[in-house]
Write a protein that holds these residues in place. Structure first.
Motif, short mmCIF file in Angstrom:
data_model
loop_
_atom_site.label_atom_id
_atom_site.label_comp_id
_atom_site.label_asym_id
_atom_site.label_seq_id
_atom_site.Cartn_x
_atom_site.Cartn_y
_atom_site.Cartn_z
N ARG A 28 40.26 40.25 25.46
CA ARG A 28 39.18 39.52 25.93
C ARG A 28 39.66 38.62 27.36
O ARG A 28 38.94 38.71 28.43
CB ARG A 28 38.33 38.61 25.01
N THR A 29 40.47 38.04 27.11
CA THR A 29 41.25 36.86 28.18
C THR A 29 41.63 37.99 29.29
O THR A 29 41.47 37.40 30.64
CB THR A 29 42.27 36.00 27.65
N LEU A 30 42.44 38.94 28.95
CA LEU A 30 43.01 39.90 30.15
C LEU A 30 41.77 40.45 30.99
O LEU A 30 41.78 40.40 32.43
CB LEU A 30 43.90 40.90 29.46
N LEU A 31 40.85 40.88 30.10
CA LEU A 31 39.74 41.36 30.95
C LEU A 31 38.81 40.41 31.99
O LEU A 31 38.46 40.85 32.90
CB LEU A 31 38.76 41.98 29.96
N PHE A 32 38.64 39.19 31.42
CA PHE A 32 38.12 38.25 32.04
C PHE A 32 38.78 37.81 33.25
O PHE A 32 38.10 38.00 34.34
CB PHE A 32 37.83 36.87 31.34
N LEU A 33 40.28 37.89 33.33
CA LEU A 33 40.96 37.69 34.51
C LEU A 33 41.04 38.66 35.39
O LEU A 33 40.87 38.43 36.81
CB LEU A 33 42.46 37.31 34.06
N VAL A 34 40.93 40.00 34.85
CA VAL A 34 40.92 41.23 35.84
C VAL A 34 39.60 41.25 36.84
O VAL A 34 39.60 41.33 38.08
CB VAL A 34 41.15 42.42 35.12
N PHE A 35 38.49 41.01 36.08
CA PHE A 35 37.33 41.09 36.71
C PHE A 35 36.99 39.70 37.46
O PHE A 35 36.32 39.76 38.64
CB PHE A 35 36.06 41.23 35.69
N PHE A 36 37.51 38.72 37.19
CA PHE A 36 37.41 37.58 37.93
C PHE A 36 38.18 37.75 39.14
O PHE A 36 37.71 37.31 40.42
CB PHE A 36 37.90 36.31 37.26
N ILE A 37 39.21 38.28 39.11
CA ILE A 37 40.16 38.52 40.36
C ILE A 37 39.69 39.56 41.25
O ILE A 37 39.49 39.29 42.64
CB ILE A 37 41.65 38.92 39.98
N ILE A 38 39.01 40.73 40.61
CA ILE A 38 38.28 41.71 41.41
C ILE A 38 37.08 40.94 42.15
O ILE A 38 36.92 41.17 43.40
CB ILE A 38 37.88 42.69 40.39
N TYR A 39 36.48 39.98 41.52
CA TYR A 39 35.40 39.48 41.98
C TYR A 39 35.66 38.39 43.37
O TYR A 39 35.05 38.66 44.52
CB TYR A 39 34.72 38.64 41.27
N VAL A 255 31.28 47.66 40.41
CA VAL A 255 32.47 46.57 40.48
C VAL A 255 33.63 47.08 41.58
O VAL A 255 34.10 46.41 42.44
CB VAL A 255 33.18 46.28 39.17
N VAL A 256 34.11 48.25 41.36
CA VAL A 256 35.16 48.84 42.03
C VAL A 256 34.78 49.29 43.51
O VAL A 256 35.80 48.71 44.49
CB VAL A 256 35.94 49.97 41.33
N THR A 257 33.72 49.76 43.97
CA THR A 257 33.25 50.21 45.25
C THR A 257 33.26 48.97 45.99
O THR A 257 33.69 49.06 47.13
CB THR A 257 32.10 51.13 45.36
N PRO A 258 32.73 47.81 45.83
CA PRO A 258 32.58 46.74 46.76
C PRO A 258 33.97 46.24 47.02
O PRO A 258 34.26 45.68 48.15
CB PRO A 258 31.77 45.65 45.77
N LEU A 259 34.88 46.41 46.12
CA LEU A 259 36.03 45.90 46.18
C LEU A 259 37.13 46.95 47.28
O LEU A 259 37.90 46.40 48.21
CB LEU A 259 37.20 45.98 45.22
#
Length: 282
Positions: A28-39, A255-259
């Motif tokens: 959970r924590t890792l996924l939160f950090l991954v998606f937060f950094i992507i954002y 999520v991925v395409t906008p990045l």
């Protein structure tokens, strides 16, 4: 919020509970950090492109770069509609969303996504294309919702919300299939046809270095288009599917395409890099 209330006639849903992406609690924590950094990277990358196109006279005088600026603007908003709500899935916060919030998220998601879909086609053919999405986004909420209110997804989207309706959804499913699946597939085929013509023109370039550079640019653009369209088509042509993979597939075009867009379409572009150097030097 996210619960149901009893009326004298029936049970009326006043909100939905988004179950989110399936994931092990240990991640959970890792996924939160991954998606937060992507954002954060998505917002910064697209903002940089938007400001560069606006600030450099050579870029905002050319229609193609104006379209790229519009694409960056859409990516920033699309990411903001999806990712902050997705981040809540990895926190102890309530997963409930009020009925009006679900309506707003679905409407803006499809409005921005439809605009982006036709913008890709416009950029491939350099000619006007219509913007759709508003009508189909409102259709699901004309249906009554009186039973379960748990949405097995990370956003409010048409296929998942329709499963909870207490009425016949045949018309809505048909509109979704045609207006999203078939239209997206048609746009994708048109783009592939455009790139086929581009490849044919590239093969006529006499120098090997010129062909290599052209194929590199063409391949990068086609990668972004494929990452956007193929998962989208996979999702909406199978609107009745309940596969656990659907959420993971949707992450690519939400999520991925906008990045990827600022990296592929512009930051690898020599004219944009030259404009960034001029702005920095100035």
């Amino acid at each position: 919020m996210g619960e149901t209330k009893n009326t004298s006639l029936d049970t009326v849903v006043t909100g939905f509970v988004l179950l989110g992406l399936p994931h092990p609690p240990s991640l959970r924590t890792l996924l939160f950090l991954v998606f937060f950094i992507i954002y954060i990277l998505t917002q910064l990358g697209n903002l940089l492109i938007l400001l560069t196109v606006w600030a450099d006279p050579k870029l905002h005088a050319r229609p193609m770069y104006i379209l790229l600026g519009v694409l960056s603007f859409l990516d920033m908003w699309l990411s903001s509609v999806i990712v902050p709500r997705l981040l809540l899935d990895f926190t102890p916060a309530s997963k409930a969303m009020p009925f009006g919030g679900c309506v707003a998220q679905l409407y803006f998601f499809h409005f921005l996504g439809s605009t982006q879909c036709f913008l890709y086609t416009l950029m491939a053919y350099d000619r006007p294309a219509p913007i759709r999405g508003s009508v189909r986004a409102t259709l699901p909420f004309r249906l009554p919702y009186c039973g379960p209110n748990q949405v097995d997804y990370f956003i409010c989207d048409i296929p998942t919300v329709l499963r909870l309706a207490c009425a016949d959804t045949t018309v809505n499913e048909l509109v979704t299939f045609v207006d999203i699946g078939v239209v997206a597939a048609s746009c994708f085929m048109l783009i592939l046809l455009s790139y086929a013509c581009i490849v044919r023109a590239i093969l006529k370039i006499r120098t090997a270095d010129g062909r290599r550079r052209a194929f590199s640019t063409c391949g990068s653009h086609l990668t972004v288009v494929t990452v956007y369209y193929v998962p989208c088509i996979f999702t909406y042509l199978r609107a009745g599917s309940k596969s656990p993979l659907d959420g993971a597939v949707a992450v690519f075009y939400t999520v991925v395409t906008p990045l990827l867009n600022p990296l592929i379409y512009t930051l690898r572009n020599q004219e944009v890099k030259s404009a960034l150097k001029r702005i920095t030097a100035g």
